[in-house]
Design a protein around this motif. Structure first.
Motif, PDB file in Angstrom:
ATOM      1  N   MET A  63       0.882  -1.182   0.000  1.00 34.85           N
ATOM      2  CA  MET A  63       0.000   0.000   0.000  1.00 34.85           C
ATOM      3  C   MET A  63       0.906   1.215   0.000  1.00 34.85           C
ATOM      4  SD  MET A  63      -2.736  -0.745   2.992  1.00 34.85           S
ATOM      5  CE  MET A  63      -3.590   0.818   3.000  1.00 34.85           C
ATOM      6  N   ARG A  64       0.625   2.144  -0.904  1.00 31.32           N
ATOM      7  CA  ARG A  64       1.456   3.362  -0.960  1.00 31.32           C
ATOM      8  C   ARG A  64       0.570   4.570  -0.733  1.00 31.32           C
ATOM      9  NH1 ARG A  64       5.867   2.079  -5.426  1.00 31.32           N
ATOM     10  NH2 ARG A  64       5.195  -0.010  -6.001  1.00 31.32           N
ATOM     11  N   GLU A  65       0.711   5.151   0.453  1.00 33.12           N
ATOM     12  CA  GLU A  65       0.009   6.400   0.796  1.00 33.12           C
ATOM     13  C   GLU A  65      -1.457   6.351   0.392  1.00 33.12           C
ATOM     14  OE1 GLU A  65       2.137  10.018   0.333  1.00 33.12           O
ATOM     15  OE2 GLU A  65       3.417   9.119   1.875  1.00 33.12           O
ATOM     16  N   VAL A  66      -2.154   5.323   0.845  1.00 34.92           N
ATOM     17  CA  VAL A  66      -3.573   5.186   0.492  1.00 34.92           C
ATOM     18  C   VAL A  66      -4.405   6.101   1.386  1.00 34.92           C
ATOM     19  CG1 VAL A  66      -5.562   3.622   0.522  1.00 34.92           C
ATOM     20  CG2 VAL A  66      -3.369   2.854  -0.421  1.00 34.92           C
TER      21      VAL A  66
ATOM     22  N   VAL B 225     -13.801  -1.231  -4.084  1.00 33.71           N
ATOM     23  CA  VAL B 225     -12.351  -1.184  -4.341  1.00 33.71           C
ATOM     24  C   VAL B 225     -12.043  -2.216  -5.419  1.00 33.71           C
ATOM     25  CG1 VAL B 225     -10.046  -1.392  -3.367  1.00 33.71           C
ATOM     26  CG2 VAL B 225     -11.897  -0.487  -1.965  1.00 33.71           C
ATOM     27  N   VAL B 226     -11.521  -1.727  -6.546  1.00 36.09           N
ATOM     28  CA  VAL B 226     -11.202  -2.615  -7.660  1.00 36.09           C
ATOM     29  C   VAL B 226      -9.723  -2.493  -8.008  1.00 36.09           C
ATOM     30  CG1 VAL B 226     -13.546  -2.458  -8.622  1.00 36.09           C
ATOM     31  CG2 VAL B 226     -11.788  -0.891  -9.437  1.00 36.09           C
TER      32      VAL B 226
ATOM     33  N   GLY C 220      -3.066  -8.548  -6.544  1.00 32.12           N
ATOM     34  CA  GLY C 220      -1.802  -8.050  -5.994  1.00 32.12           C
ATOM     35  C   GLY C 220      -1.722  -6.537  -5.913  1.00 32.12           C
ATOM     36  N   SER C 221      -2.817  -5.832  -6.237  1.00 29.91           N
ATOM     37  CA  SER C 221      -2.761  -4.365  -6.230  1.00 29.91           C
ATOM     38  C   SER C 221      -2.870  -3.781  -4.825  1.00 29.91           C
ATOM     39  CB  SER C 221      -3.858  -3.787  -7.133  1.00 29.91           C
ATOM     40  OG  SER C 221      -5.125  -4.238  -6.730  1.00 29.91           O
ATOM     41  N   GLY C 222      -3.193  -4.622  -3.832  1.00 27.26           N
ATOM     42  CA  GLY C 222      -3.203  -4.139  -2.444  1.00 27.26           C
ATOM     43  C   GLY C 222      -4.585  -4.017  -1.814  1.00 27.26           C
ATOM     44  N   LYS C 223      -5.597  -4.629  -2.444  1.00 21.49           N
ATOM     45  CA  LYS C 223      -6.975  -4.488  -1.950  1.00 21.49           C
ATOM     46  C   LYS C 223      -7.153  -5.138  -0.575  1.00 21.49           C
ATOM     47  CE  LYS C 223      -8.742  -6.605  -5.566  1.00 21.49           C
ATOM     48  NZ  LYS C 223      -7.489  -7.022  -6.269  1.00 21.49           N
ATOM     49  N   THR C 224      -6.704  -6.395  -0.447  1.00 25.51           N
ATOM     50  CA  THR C 224      -6.876  -7.095   0.829  1.00 25.51           C
ATOM     51  C   THR C 224      -6.013  -6.461   1.916  1.00 25.51           C
ATOM     52  OG1 THR C 224      -7.527  -9.142  -0.237  1.00 25.51           O
ATOM     53  CG2 THR C 224      -6.646  -9.343   1.992  1.00 25.51           C
ATOM     54  N   THR C 225      -4.816  -6.038   1.553  1.00 24.07           N
ATOM     55  CA  THR C 225      -3.967  -5.360   2.543  1.00 24.07           C
ATOM     56  C   THR C 225      -4.679  -4.107   3.048  1.00 24.07           C
ATOM     57  OG1 THR C 225      -2.050  -6.177   1.318  1.00 24.07           O
ATOM     58  CG2 THR C 225      -1.630  -4.473   2.945  1.00 24.07           C
TER      59      THR C 225
ATOM     60  N   GLY D 114      -0.518  -0.847  -5.314  1.00 24.30           N
ATOM     61  CA  GLY D 114      -0.568  -0.310  -3.955  1.00 24.30           C
ATOM     62  C   GLY D 114      -1.075   1.122  -3.844  1.00 24.30           C
ATOM     63  N   CYS D 115      -1.320   1.776  -4.990  1.00 21.69           N
ATOM     64  CA  CYS D 115      -1.805   3.174  -4.946  1.00 21.69           C
ATOM     65  C   CYS D 115      -3.277   3.232  -5.331  1.00 21.69           C
ATOM     66  CB  CYS D 115      -1.077   4.046  -5.976  1.00 21.69           C
ATOM     67  SG  CYS D 115       0.679   4.123  -5.747  1.00 21.69           S
ATOM     68  N   VAL D 116      -3.981   4.189  -4.752  1.00 28.71           N
ATOM     69  CA  VAL D 116      -5.315   4.499  -5.272  1.00 28.71           C
ATOM     70  C   VAL D 116      -5.094   5.489  -6.405  1.00 28.71           C
ATOM     71  CG1 VAL D 116      -7.526   5.619  -4.783  1.00 28.71           C
ATOM     72  CG2 VAL D 116      -6.510   4.081  -3.100  1.00 28.71           C
TER      73      VAL D 116
END
Ligand SMILES: Nc1ncnc2c1ncn2[C@@H]1O[C@H](COP(=O)(O)OP(=O)(O)OP(=O)(O)O)[C@@H](O)[C@H]1O
Ligand SMILES: [Mg+2]
Length: 286
Positions: A48-51, A63-64, A68-73, A259-261
């Motif tokens: 996750m990067r500065e979400v 959240v889509v 591996g884009s970081g949704k569950t994290t 990891g970014c929105v």
């Protein structure tokens, strides 16, 4: 009132700002870095990067993003199950308590496979009741240490609460006596939703909650999510790689990548005129 007023003596009262409701859940530049690889070649993987995101009461944020884009994290951080490496998480306007038990029953999660939250050996009624029993036990313990004993629910009223909840999710109350293996996948997911909602949480995460179901059953469960949310008014994070499902339940969409929105928008705006190139690619693939 939101207008400037001028008094007779000439003094000016500034406009009262319209009160903005406090988000139920707020992430403020939350980042998570995982160590990866063997110790002699340790790498740091940013999940996750500065979400930054907010979820209001009664709102579903979809959240889509690719695997591996970081949704569950992001969900784990929002639920207080993982501390962000940097950044802040606020629940109902306050920083996450250090002890997660302070949140017992106030946040819940519905996972992809209901069997992950249902004990196969337990009757459905007991599984549904469990979060309520735990939350009441903790509340009683906290009250005992401050002001003596308080009364918890009797087992009769817990049984009643379970029956009401099972009916709310479209099941017969008699399902309480069955075991999970005696139910269909859709029924099991209804049970998981009943279990998540029995404590009337203010925030609920649905992480790929319909992804393992048949398409026709998916539609029923999506309808159920929309209905229970309208009734109970919790804020929700609805995570899915299925953009069709998300469109159906979410008021707003956040798109995650690496990891970014990368984009947040109202659902209709997002599906009509996505701004980010990556959002357009996702929608074209749909
Ligand atoms: N416990 C962990 N330890 C190390 N790396 C992890 C851990 N959990 C997740 N990751 C990594 O963090 C990144 C984000 O993972 P995450 O599970 O949040 O993605 P996701 O968007 O939920 O994916 P999916 O759609 O497949 O469920 C991935 O690169 C993953 O490999
Ligand atoms: Mg995931």
């Amino acid at each position: 009132m939101n207008q400037m007023s001028i008094h007779r003596d000439g003094s000016v009262e500034p406009p009262t700002p319209t009160p903005t409701p406090t988000p139920v859940l707020e992430l403020d530049r939350a980042s998570v870095v995982f160590p990866s690889g063997p110790p002699w070649r340790r790498r740091r993987v940013p999940a996750m990067r500065e979400v930054t995101l907010q979820v209001s009461a009664g709102e579903t944020l979809g959240v889509v993003g690719e695997s591996g884009s970081g949704k569950t994290t992001t969900a784990m951080v929002a639920l207080g199950l993982r501390r962000p490496t940097t950044g802040v998480v606020r629940f109902e306007g306050a920083s996450m308590p250090r002890r997660r038990r302070a949140l017992a029953g106030r946040m819940q999660v519905v996972l992809q496979h209901p069997q992950w939250s249902l004990d196969p050996r337990m009757r459905v009624g007991r599984s549904v009741a469990e979060p309520l029993v735990v939350a009441e036990r903790l509340a009683r313990r906290a009250a005992n240490t401050t002001s003596g004993a308080i009364n918890g629910s009797s087992s009769g009223s817990i049984t009643d609460a379970v029956a009401v909840m099972l009916e709310k999710v479209g099941l017969d109350a008699s399902v309480a006596k069955r075991h999970p293996h005696e139910l269909s996948g859709g029924q099991r997911q209804r049970v998981a939703i009943a279990r998540a909602l029995i404590t009337r949480p203010r925030f609920v995460v649905f992480d790929e909650a319909v992804s393992a179901l048949d398409v026709s059953v998916q539609a029923q469960i999506l309808n159920l999510v929309v209905d229970v949310q309208a009734e109970y008014g919790f804020g929700a994070l609805f995570i899915s790689h299925d953009l069709g499902a998300v469109r159906y339940v979410a008021h707003r969409i956040a798109v995650m990548r690496h990891g970014c929105v990368v984009e947040t928008a109202d659902t209709e705006t997002f599906y009509r005129t996505p701004e980010h190139e990556y959002s357009r690619q996702l929608l074209e693939a749909l």
